[in-house]
Write a protein that holds these residues in place. Sequence first.
Motif, mmCIF file in Angstrom:
data_model
loop_
_atom_site.group_PDB
_atom_site.id
_atom_site.type_symbol
_atom_site.label_atom_id
_atom_site.label_comp_id
_atom_site.label_asym_id
_atom_site.label_seq_id
_atom_site.Cartn_x
_atom_site.Cartn_y
_atom_site.Cartn_z
ATOM 1 N N ASP A 50 -56.908 -95.828 71.377
ATOM 2 C CA ASP A 50 -57.453 -94.983 70.922
ATOM 3 C C ASP A 50 -58.562 -95.411 69.836
ATOM 4 N N GLU A 51 -58.766 -96.764 69.673
ATOM 5 C CA GLU A 51 -59.419 -97.154 68.875
ATOM 6 C C GLU A 51 -61.024 -96.861 69.525
ATOM 7 N N GLU A 52 -61.037 -96.978 70.250
ATOM 8 C CA GLU A 52 -63.207 -96.229 71.576
ATOM 9 C C GLU A 52 -62.597 -95.220 71.191
ATOM 10 N N LEU A 53 -61.535 -94.329 71.522
ATOM 11 C CA LEU A 53 -62.119 -92.568 71.850
ATOM 12 C C LEU A 53 -62.337 -92.770 70.152
ATOM 13 N N GLU A 54 -62.029 -93.124 68.899
ATOM 14 C CA GLU A 54 -62.131 -93.011 68.222
ATOM 15 C C GLU A 54 -64.263 -93.003 68.053
ATOM 16 N N ILE A 55 -64.072 -94.465 68.000
ATOM 17 C CA ILE A 55 -65.691 -94.602 68.054
ATOM 18 C C ILE A 55 -66.722 -93.464 68.496
ATOM 19 N N ILE A 56 -66.282 -92.831 69.712
ATOM 20 C CA ILE A 56 -67.104 -92.061 71.035
ATOM 21 C C ILE A 56 -67.278 -90.878 70.425
ATOM 22 N N GLN A 57 -65.905 -90.226 69.564
ATOM 23 C CA GLN A 57 -66.088 -88.739 69.111
ATOM 24 C C GLN A 57 -66.998 -89.114 67.714
ATOM 25 N N VAL A 58 -66.934 -90.460 67.509
ATOM 26 C CA VAL A 58 -67.809 -90.339 65.468
ATOM 27 C C VAL A 58 -69.378 -90.293 66.494
ATOM 28 N N ALA A 59 -69.257 -90.675 67.550
ATOM 29 C CA ALA A 59 -71.088 -90.924 68.128
ATOM 30 C C ALA A 59 -71.534 -89.376 68.732
ATOM 31 N N ALA A 60 -70.723 -88.893 68.875
ATOM 32 C CA ALA A 60 -70.592 -87.315 69.955
ATOM 33 C C ALA A 60 -71.071 -87.006 68.663
ATOM 34 N N TRP A 61 -70.573 -86.879 67.385
ATOM 35 C CA TRP A 61 -70.624 -85.607 66.861
ATOM 36 C C TRP A 61 -72.009 -86.381 66.454
ATOM 37 N N PHE A 62 -72.943 -87.261 65.915
ATOM 38 C CA PHE A 62 -73.938 -87.216 64.957
ATOM 39 C C PHE A 62 -74.684 -87.977 66.373
ATOM 40 N N HIS A 63 -74.906 -87.741 67.827
ATOM 41 C CA HIS A 63 -75.619 -87.818 68.761
ATOM 42 C C HIS A 63 -76.728 -86.796 68.545
ATOM 43 N N ASP A 64 -77.219 -86.594 68.166
ATOM 44 C CA ASP A 64 -78.672 -85.141 68.101
ATOM 45 C C ASP A 64 -78.532 -84.936 66.301
ATOM 46 N N THR A 65 -78.129 -86.124 65.807
ATOM 47 C CA THR A 65 -78.636 -85.331 63.893
ATOM 48 C C THR A 65 -79.839 -85.325 64.129
ATOM 49 N N GLY A 66 -80.758 -86.435 64.681
ATOM 50 C CA GLY A 66 -81.821 -87.229 64.689
ATOM 51 C C GLY A 66 -82.975 -86.091 65.110
ATOM 52 N N PHE A 67 -82.737 -84.664 65.898
ATOM 53 C CA PHE A 67 -83.490 -83.425 65.420
ATOM 54 C C PHE A 67 -84.319 -83.072 63.791
ATOM 55 N N ILE A 68 -82.714 -83.634 62.918
ATOM 56 C CA ILE A 68 -83.547 -82.814 61.963
ATOM 57 C C ILE A 68 -85.063 -83.950 61.245
ATOM 58 N N LYS A 69 -85.168 -84.854 61.904
ATOM 59 C CA LYS A 69 -86.538 -85.699 61.476
ATOM 60 C C LYS A 69 -87.386 -85.318 62.442
ATOM 61 N N ASP A 70 -87.332 -85.262 63.560
ATOM 62 C CA ASP A 70 -88.286 -85.608 64.849
ATOM 63 C C ASP A 70 -87.427 -85.564 66.402
ATOM 64 N N TYR A 71 -88.465 -84.478 66.809
ATOM 65 C CA TYR A 71 -87.262 -83.802 68.078
ATOM 66 C C TYR A 71 -87.874 -85.433 69.307
ATOM 67 N N LEU A 72 -88.973 -86.271 69.300
ATOM 68 C CA LEU A 72 -89.189 -87.104 70.738
ATOM 69 C C LEU A 72 -88.444 -87.850 70.611
ATOM 70 N N ASN A 73 -87.956 -88.728 68.975
ATOM 71 C CA ASN A 73 -87.507 -89.568 69.056
ATOM 72 C C ASN A 73 -85.584 -89.799 68.518
ATOM 73 N N HIS A 74 -85.802 -88.471 68.644
ATOM 74 C CA HIS A 74 -84.230 -88.476 67.931
ATOM 75 C C HIS A 74 -83.151 -89.139 67.750
ATOM 76 N N GLU A 75 -82.891 -89.954 69.141
ATOM 77 C CA GLU A 75 -81.475 -90.933 69.472
ATOM 78 C C GLU A 75 -81.497 -91.721 67.834
ATOM 79 N N TYR A 76 -82.737 -92.666 67.884
ATOM 80 C CA TYR A 76 -82.452 -93.212 66.791
ATOM 81 C C TYR A 76 -82.775 -92.766 65.497
#
Length: 197
Positions: A50-76
């Motif tokens: 469960d603890e690791e599931l929480e971590i990847i669930q949060v990562a899933a929500w955030f994983h493409d938020t970087g597109f609001i800043k830059d298309y190419l380097n969005h992961e960072y």
Amino acid sequence: MNNLVKSASEFVSKLLKENLPAECTYHNLIHAQEVFEAVTELGKNSGLPDEELEIIQVAAWFHDTGFIKDYLNHEYNSAEIAKEYLGNIHYPYKKIDRITEIIIMTSMGTEPACLSGKIIKDSDILYIGKEDFYSKCLSLKSELESIDHKKIIESEWLHSSLDFIKRTLFFTDYAKSKYEEGRQKNISRLNEMIKKL
């Protein structure tokens, strides 16, 4: 959904609704929701604690938020947005580091070294094994055309989609057992579409 995952989903939903460029017809809130659902499905069926599931669930929500800043380097950029948000709510530093590592693993060409990395990689491209594969491809095509201000010829798109799906393999045993047959069907479907050109 626990409180942290719920608050992350609410934060990301608001962030994307208010800041995501209209050109992002594939990498949008619907995609974030689908990746969250996929990591939940794959995580639970892969025996993730469960603890690791929480971590990847949060990562899933955030994983493409970087597109609001830059298309190419969005992961960072996505990792930085997650880090700032999680730091502000006093989430443990070690867990923040895990989340940012997992977000970076969604980069194209990255080989995941742990089960959580394999789960998020599979979840990010799970559509290749689903029936709505080609409609997702068309959303991505539209996005790339808008970003590059250039029309993509259908034959080129079909060939590049076929190349992508052929070289994109699932990492987790669960995704292989449940979605590999669908991936093969989508390969056949693209081959048929190319023959009709």
